[in-house]
Design an enzyme around this catalytic site. Sequence first.
Site, PDB file in Angstrom:
ATOM      1  N   GLU A  75      40.372  41.201  46.665  1.00  0.00           N
ATOM      2  CA  GLU A  75      40.916  39.604  46.876  1.00  0.00           C
ATOM      3  C   GLU A  75      42.652  39.707  48.193  1.00  0.00           C
ATOM      4  OE1 GLU A  75      42.852  39.926  43.392  1.00  0.00           O
ATOM      5  OE2 GLU A  75      41.436  39.481  42.035  1.00  0.00           O
ATOM      6  N   GLU A 125      34.775  37.932  39.264  1.00  0.00           N
ATOM      7  CA  GLU A 125      35.884  38.384  38.509  1.00  0.00           C
ATOM      8  C   GLU A 125      36.735  37.455  37.329  1.00  0.00           C
ATOM      9  OE1 GLU A 125      39.601  40.281  39.407  1.00  0.00           O
ATOM     10  OE2 GLU A 125      38.204  41.777  41.088  1.00  0.00           O
TER      11      GLU A 125
HETATM   12  C1  BMA Z   1      41.346  41.119  39.716  1.00  0.00           C
HETATM   13  C2  BMA Z   1      41.764  42.061  39.969  1.00  0.00           C
HETATM   14  C3  BMA Z   1      42.574  43.936  39.566  1.00  0.00           C
HETATM   15  C4  BMA Z   1      43.061  43.288  38.318  1.00  0.00           C
HETATM   16  C5  BMA Z   1      42.586  41.937  37.561  1.00  0.00           C
HETATM   17  C6  BMA Z   1      43.223  41.522  36.572  1.00  0.00           C
HETATM   18  O1  BMA Z   1      42.692  40.721  40.294  1.00  0.00           O
HETATM   19  O2  BMA Z   1      41.003  42.736  41.464  1.00  0.00           O
HETATM   20  O3  BMA Z   1      43.300  43.462  40.876  1.00  0.00           O
HETATM   21  O4  BMA Z   1      43.325  44.317  38.324  1.00  0.00           O
HETATM   22  O5  BMA Z   1      42.416  40.604  38.723  1.00  0.00           O
HETATM   23  O6  BMA Z   1      44.457  41.119  36.759  1.00  0.00           O
END
Ligand code: BMA
Length: 893
Positions: A467, A564
């Site tokens: 990120e 994610e």
């Molecule tokens: C993303 C991940 C982590 C975090 C997750 C939940 O940003 O890369 O940094 O734990 O979301 O917020």
Amino acid sequence: MNRAVRSFACFYLLEALFLDSAFASEVKSPSLGVDLTSLNGKWQLLNSNSSVSLSAEVPGCVHTALQRQGFISDPYYRFNDLAYRWISLDNWTYTTSFSAPTHVREKMKAVLVFEGVDTISTISLNGVTIGKTDNMFRRYDFEVTGLLKDQENILQVWIMSAVTYASQKSHAHTEYRVPPDCPPPVQKGECHVNFIRKAQSSFSWDWGPSFPTLGIWKGVQLEVFNTLRVLSFTTVPKYDSAHSSWNVEVELFFDVVVASKGLVLLSIPLLHSEEFQLSLTPGQSRKSFVFQVNQNVSLWWPFGHGEQPLYDLKMDINLEGGETFNAQRKVAFRTVELIQEPIPSSPGLSFYFRINGKPIFLKGSNWIPVHAFQDQVTTDMITILLRSAQKANMNALRVWGGGVYEQGIFYSLCDMYGIMIWQDFMFACALYPTEKDFIQTVREEVTQQVRRLKSHPSVVIWSGNNENEAAIATDWFNITVAERPLYVKDYVKLYVENIRDIVLQEDSTRPFLVSSPTNGVESEKEGWVAQDPYDPHYGDTHYYSYYNDCWDWTAFPRTRFASEYGFQSWPSLSTLSKVSVSSDWDFSSNFSSHRQHHEAGNQQMLKQAELHYILPNSTDPVQKYRDTIYITQVMQAQCVKIQTEFYRRSRSDIIEGKGHTMGTLYWQLNDIWQGPSWSSVEFGGKWKMLHYWATDFYAPILSVGVEDKGDLLMYAVSDSHSEKHKVKAKVELYSWSSFDAVCSFESNVTTIKAGGSTLVFQHPISALLTQCGNCTRRSCIVTFHLSSPDGQMISPHNHIFLSSPRHAEGLQKPNITFTVKDTGIMQNFVVTLYCSFPAVYVWLDVDDIPGDFNVNGFLMLCKNYTVTFRAWRPTTAKEITANLHITSLRDVY
Ligand code: BMA
């Protein structure tokens, strides 16, 4: 050892036995050709003013030592993370003594090898400083030739507080700030972690505590030798398409004292063997050999797509003077490509993995550190998590960049299980300094890690950071327009000019991405920081939205690759009870807010749950707490299911220019402690509802139901490469108030796309309901699955609600009772459930008995239902009966 760790450690005994010695030898990698004295074991540990003195295990860390010696209790217990902050603010010295008899001292060269020091240390031998460390991800070799005595060699490792060091480094960086300074207050963490090469989550994260550990977290050994030692031995298969054959590129790294000549014999039994000349001059050198395999080999495939054959490659070095060295490595044959190319009728570029020439949809989740105290991570813990991932039909995990490069055994198991690894480099959610010493230590870290991991077929991609492109592009840290070029320059310097450069030199067999999320080649075109790294037309995306209704699939980005996304839930009471007392068991307790490290996380969970469920209202506080945990898990499972099914059915779609989704890695697989998080597996290995559901939503053939503009649509999603299954969809409507299907429909037989998603059923919902007589959106639920033309079920059962369960009409308390029977086979127990009314989200929880059910969190539309519990340690039907709690949605209000 706390109880959670103990129970974690006893799971999967059989599995652990199965890991053969070949794997074990990869776990620790002492250099070849040396006389080795291990310096692991008991050392002395002292704090800076000598008020705390104790013995400590190496490998280990200060916290573990203090706990084992009874100086502190479980650091995970209640608020102990705050109470024990002093440990990380102090400096500590580890001391040991060892003897080096004549035959050791007579050798030409002596080296002290530290496989991992956490983190900032000065090391002395017999009062002479032999080296310093500043990076927990590096191995350090310090030459000590001539410094050894016969007896009582005193080895001291002075370790400076990582918190103090990070703060000093940040304050010394006066030209411009390198944000963020500190984590958000809700995380109760330490500041400036970006200034130290250490697990970034050790200063706290939004799912984990702040334990900025200090210690010697990996092995220490004295290596002495006369001629040479082999520092590393890597094997990388490369496909030669011109000759349709495989080459294995073998690389050896030597530390040479005396010029030597000899032969290297490489062989893969039954496939090929070949001999090479070796000529070495003193100093460090790297030798490459290309070993041609002119035979047919069996290819390594990701789980669900084929076998994972691992060949043994043997290496024998015979020097002219008679010295010999030999070692063995597992080799697997597979190719990997990351395809970013134009897609018809879609702006942007594709983003998918091709393994052995076939497009593969990556199904999995994100991996975070297994424990705040890495020395406490056992092979069993890793095995349980990876087996759990595989049992849930996952074929991929992303080793996320805020943690650690995992132990060797992790990658060896992934090789064996067919789990592909997206390997981040350890940088996350921050900007980083680019001073000479920082870049230098990172360069060494990256070189070592690539050499350590590149022989593993499971590793399919390297990725520079988590990120950080997005952090600059979407301005997380209030950087002015005028300052931006400076930060972009630093970003490019670190990840492109250094990390990428090294990776491309060291490993030409895998793709490298600079960040995640990123637009890939489009980001590169835009100077490595794209205007919008979350653009769904390119690369991968991360997407979180907690207040939007997660049932509204139209809000999800139709991305090329979802690396994610996720929702939080609380772990079970049995997991929490190990670190809490009954007065904590309330959602508004100090404990509940203390454990929650994500701003407004507890409210978000309940708000999201409340959209579709009536929140628990038991008058018994403990029951209410249990039920609230349950409802957060229901919400999480349902939300992640809807989102994942949306991505899987989008693999063939291009809608409004978007689609061709080819990967889903939800956030996150595992937990670092007992607290609320996005994980599907709790700390200790227990599965949350989400993990059970992943088994279904990651099934190789999946039926997805969705409501779109008043129609009920059913898709058949298939991972298969060739088989064009003929299927029919069977759709049934059940009323909440009776056990018999109210009506059923069957689609025509449709041939579904291999490796695609096919619409197999479409019907206006109003017409469905009319045809079903007494059904309304609120009184009925739709179930469906796919079967072959002759009626064999080929996808898991699935269902879709036509209205929120909070409005379900006719849903009654089901009065579930049960019996448990031992099958007598492999600790499998049959649990038969009986209910008086249909039940939804039926959840079986056996508290502390480790194991998994074949199905859980299910819809029960018949009076009797049988599930199997597979215990991971010996237990009895009686013990299960005494511990089994059964909850369904209607039981909590
Ligand atoms: C993303 C991940 C982590 C975090 C997750 C939940 O940003 O890369 O940094 O734990 O979301 O917020």
